[in-house]
Design a protein around this motif. Structure first.
Motif, PDB file in Angstrom:
ATOM      1  N   LEU A  33      98.733  97.608  81.759  1.00  0.00           N
ATOM      2  CA  LEU A  33      99.166  97.481  83.167  1.00  0.00           C
ATOM      3  C   LEU A  33      98.414  96.384  83.870  1.00  0.00           C
ATOM      4  O   LEU A  33      97.337  96.045  83.661  1.00  0.00           O
ATOM      5  CB  LEU A  33      98.975  98.803  83.900  1.00  0.00           C
ATOM      6  N   LYS A  38      99.564 107.573  84.691  1.00  0.00           N
ATOM      7  CA  LYS A  38     100.267 107.380  83.419  1.00  0.00           C
ATOM      8  C   LYS A  38      99.583 108.177  82.300  1.00  0.00           C
ATOM      9  O   LYS A  38     100.240 108.775  81.457  1.00  0.00           O
ATOM     10  CB  LYS A  38     100.308 105.899  83.038  1.00  0.00           C
ATOM     11  N   SER A  39      98.269 108.174  82.302  1.00  0.00           N
ATOM     12  CA  SER A  39      97.526 108.926  81.297  1.00  0.00           C
ATOM     13  C   SER A  39      97.765 110.431  81.450  1.00  0.00           C
ATOM     14  O   SER A  39      97.920 111.139  80.452  1.00  0.00           O
ATOM     15  CB  SER A  39      96.041 108.621  81.421  1.00  0.00           C
ATOM     16  N   SER A  86      94.935 107.093  75.813  1.00  0.00           N
ATOM     17  CA  SER A  86      95.973 106.718  76.772  1.00  0.00           C
ATOM     18  C   SER A  86      95.386 105.930  77.943  1.00  0.00           C
ATOM     19  O   SER A  86      96.015 104.987  78.432  1.00  0.00           O
ATOM     20  CB  SER A  86      96.735 107.951  77.268  1.00  0.00           C
ATOM     21  N   VAL A 102      96.943 103.875  86.337  1.00  0.00           N
ATOM     22  CA  VAL A 102      96.524 104.117  84.954  1.00  0.00           C
ATOM     23  C   VAL A 102      96.230 105.595  84.740  1.00  0.00           C
ATOM     24  O   VAL A 102      96.649 106.190  83.740  1.00  0.00           O
ATOM     25  CB  VAL A 102      95.289 103.250  84.603  1.00  0.00           C
ATOM     26  N   TYR A 114      96.750 102.156  78.688  1.00  0.00           N
ATOM     27  CA  TYR A 114      97.350 101.757  79.973  1.00  0.00           C
ATOM     28  C   TYR A 114      96.444 100.820  80.755  1.00  0.00           C
ATOM     29  O   TYR A 114      96.927 100.038  81.570  1.00  0.00           O
ATOM     30  CB  TYR A 114      97.710 102.987  80.806  1.00  0.00           C
TER      31      TYR A 114
END
Length: 107
Positions: A107, A43-44, A99, A40, A103
């Motif tokens: 996720l 991805k952020s 974000s 996470v 996520y």
């Protein structure tokens, strides 16, 4: 009026700084910094890099436009330029907060 808007924006950014820090620490405790939370965060961070790339592209296109086609004699002070740069950099916190939340749910 302008100072009131700037003050309001600064307060909103400070709130997002607090929310972002609190959310990160809460999730690290909850997930014990496992692989899912690491994903996470990665991805952020990717979203944050895309955000900064977008800002750099917009600023670059604006600079090229004003260099090539700008006949205006209007200028801004260095203080205003630094203030605008600070505001753009401070937008990191709302983007990262949203974000991370997105996520964490997907996720």
């Amino acid at each position: 009026m302008r100072q009131t808007i700037i003050l309001l924006l600064c307060i909103i950014i400070i709130i997002f700084m607090y929310l972002n820090t609190r959310y990160k620490s809460k999730m690290v405790e909850l997930y014990k910094n496992d692989e899912r939370w690491q994903l996470v965060r990665i991805k952020s961070a990717d979203i944050l890099l895309k955000f900064y790339d977008l800002i750099a592209t917009i600023v670059s296109c604006g600079a090229i436009y004003f260099i090539l086609f700008g006949t205006s004699t209007q200028t801004i002070t260095l203080e205003h330029a630094f203030n605008y740069a600070l505001y753009l950099m401070m937008l990191k916190y709302p983007v990262e907060y949203f974000s991370l939340r997105y996520y964490d749910k997907t996720l």
